[in-house]
Design an enzyme around this catalytic site. Sequence first.
Site, PDB file in Angstrom:
ATOM      1  N   GLU A 281       0.820  -1.205   0.000  1.00  0.00           N
ATOM      2  CA  GLU A 281       0.000   0.000   0.000  1.00  0.00           C
ATOM      3  C   GLU A 281       0.859   1.263   0.000  1.00  0.00           C
ATOM      4  OE1 GLU A 281      -4.494  -0.289   1.693  1.00  0.00           O
ATOM      5  OE2 GLU A 281      -3.005   0.206   3.189  1.00  0.00           O
ATOM      6  N   HIS A 302       7.639 -27.081  -1.772  1.00  0.00           N
ATOM      7  CA  HIS A 302       6.974 -28.153  -2.498  1.00  0.00           C
ATOM      8  C   HIS A 302       5.766 -27.638  -3.266  1.00  0.00           C
ATOM      9  CE1 HIS A 302       9.405 -31.216  -0.390  1.00  0.00           C
ATOM     10  NE2 HIS A 302       9.492 -30.228   0.479  1.00  0.00           N
ATOM     11  N   LYS A 416     -14.108   1.099  -3.538  1.00  0.00           N
ATOM     12  CA  LYS A 416     -15.109   1.546  -2.563  1.00  0.00           C
ATOM     13  C   LYS A 416     -16.217   2.324  -3.257  1.00  0.00           C
ATOM     14  CE  LYS A 416     -12.213   2.099   1.524  1.00  0.00           C
ATOM     15  NZ  LYS A 416     -11.638   3.099   2.409  1.00  0.00           N
TER      16      LYS A 416
HETATM   17  O1  PA5 Z   1      -3.288   1.440   6.006  1.00  0.00           O
HETATM   18  C1  PA5 Z   1      -4.407   1.900   5.903  1.00  0.00           C
HETATM   19  O2  PA5 Z   1      -4.645   3.097   6.052  1.00  0.00           O
HETATM   20  C2  PA5 Z   1      -5.585   0.990   5.609  1.00  0.00           C
HETATM   21  O3  PA5 Z   1      -5.208  -0.316   5.459  1.00  0.00           O
HETATM   22  C3  PA5 Z   1      -6.601   1.071   6.742  1.00  0.00           C
HETATM   23  O4  PA5 Z   1      -5.998   0.643   7.926  1.00  0.00           O
HETATM   24  C4  PA5 Z   1      -7.830   0.203   6.423  1.00  0.00           C
HETATM   25  O5  PA5 Z   1      -8.399   0.595   5.217  1.00  0.00           O
HETATM   26  C5  PA5 Z   1      -8.861   0.321   7.533  1.00  0.00           C
HETATM   27  O6  PA5 Z   1      -9.245   1.650   7.707  1.00  0.00           O
HETATM   28  P1  PA5 Z   1      -9.991   2.131   8.985  1.00  0.00           P
HETATM   29  O7  PA5 Z   1      -9.119   1.915  10.154  1.00  0.00           O
HETATM   30  O8  PA5 Z   1     -10.251   3.583   8.746  1.00  0.00           O
HETATM   31  O9  PA5 Z   1     -11.265   1.330   9.077  1.00  0.00           O
END
Ligand code: PA5
Length: 426
Positions: A281, A302, A416
């Site tokens: 990310e 394996h 989303k």
């Molecule tokens: O790293 C990030 O920002 C995301 O992975 C969030 O942690 C994830 O989308 C969850 O978001 P939230 O804590 O707002 O529900």
Amino acid sequence: MVKLDLSGAQDFFGAIGPDYAKISDAHRKLFAHSGEGSEYTGWMELPARVLENELKAISACAAKIRSGSQALVVIGIGGSYLGARAAIDLLRSPNYNLIKKDTPDIFFMGNGLSSAAIGETIALIGDRDFSVNVISKSGGTLEPALSFRVFKSLLEKKYGSAAKKRIFATTDEKKGLLHDMAAGAGWERFTVPEDVGGRFSVLSAVGLLPMAVAGIDIERVIRAAVSEMHDLDLRSVENPAWRYAGTRQHLYMNGRSIEILASYEPSFRFMAEWWKQLFGESEGKNGIGIFPASVEYTADLHAMGQYVQDGPRRLIETVVSFENGARSLKVPFELGDRDKLNYLAGREFSDIAALAARAVASAHIKGEVPNISISVPERNEEGFAALVCFFEMSCALSAYASGVNPFDQPGVEAYKSNMFRLLGRQ
Ligand code: PA5
């Protein structure tokens, strides 16, 4: 600090090695909080802040949950989920709910939309006393919000107005739907600091509360993390985070677009999941970035071993190990030696695993896969803290060096908005 061994990667560097000037520049920007996304660089000071302000409250809350509940449902997704799960698997057990213990079972929910998974967890909790820790920084993420609705209503049915004493919300300090619900209902609240993004939040209440409920010594984790973060502010190629970040970027520029994180410990599986989110990310944007994947050895030798040894030469292999593996199981001697294994009788499994790892590394290097080795002394609180701080720091340096903002995730919005349109949200 972690030990980093690049001897299995250096032969792939070519005439010019990693560009440490770029890493040095990234380090300067990061520590001056002046790079892109600098409003989300609070994770570097997070352990010190938690030690000073929140650790006692988190530990007290965990003790309360442990004494009043036989199960804890931890609801969250992505950065609000993976760190706690990684820590509990690594430091307690990947079979945590099955082992004999005096701490509650822990169920991770809200990380998908499977009704089967929710139903199964409800059945597994049965009529036991339970509490819920709902974690969402934004407070509005669909998957955890839906799960929370289900488990909140179960709590309300079971405990009536006392349900509110069993709900613990970890969210933004001032805003968001979850914040407003928690403030309105009087649930105990913990903070995801505004300047810390989800995937960098494991050392806040996000990770620490579930870890403490599971019996992990979070004070040891945090004290170790304070000193790790301090040590990682080393402006030299002696810094393992510089060398890891520099090596990854250098190999990427030379066609290595996939990094597989390998371990010989099944308890490391969710650390690898956490690592994949952290790097994926943070780095995969603007059309560039190493694809982070993971393998579990020796099982995957394996299954994926053929590809690693012989497939397209785009891989970097990074192996994480613990120097002092548990030495408690020896190969038994067998009369008659029908399975022809007596040549190993009396040898520790951990020693056999270490030799297997050496054999694998040298075969893969010969097969032209650069090999990076990362180790910490023990699979314990200090080892966990060292790995978390090292990977977070390396990730930020590596992303800055590649020219992207490590701290945003604009690409996550696309699914989303499609999903909410199809679901008919106004
Ligand atoms: O790293 C990030 O920002 C995301 O992975 C969030 O942690 C994830 O989308 C969850 O978001 P939230 O804590 O707002 O529900």
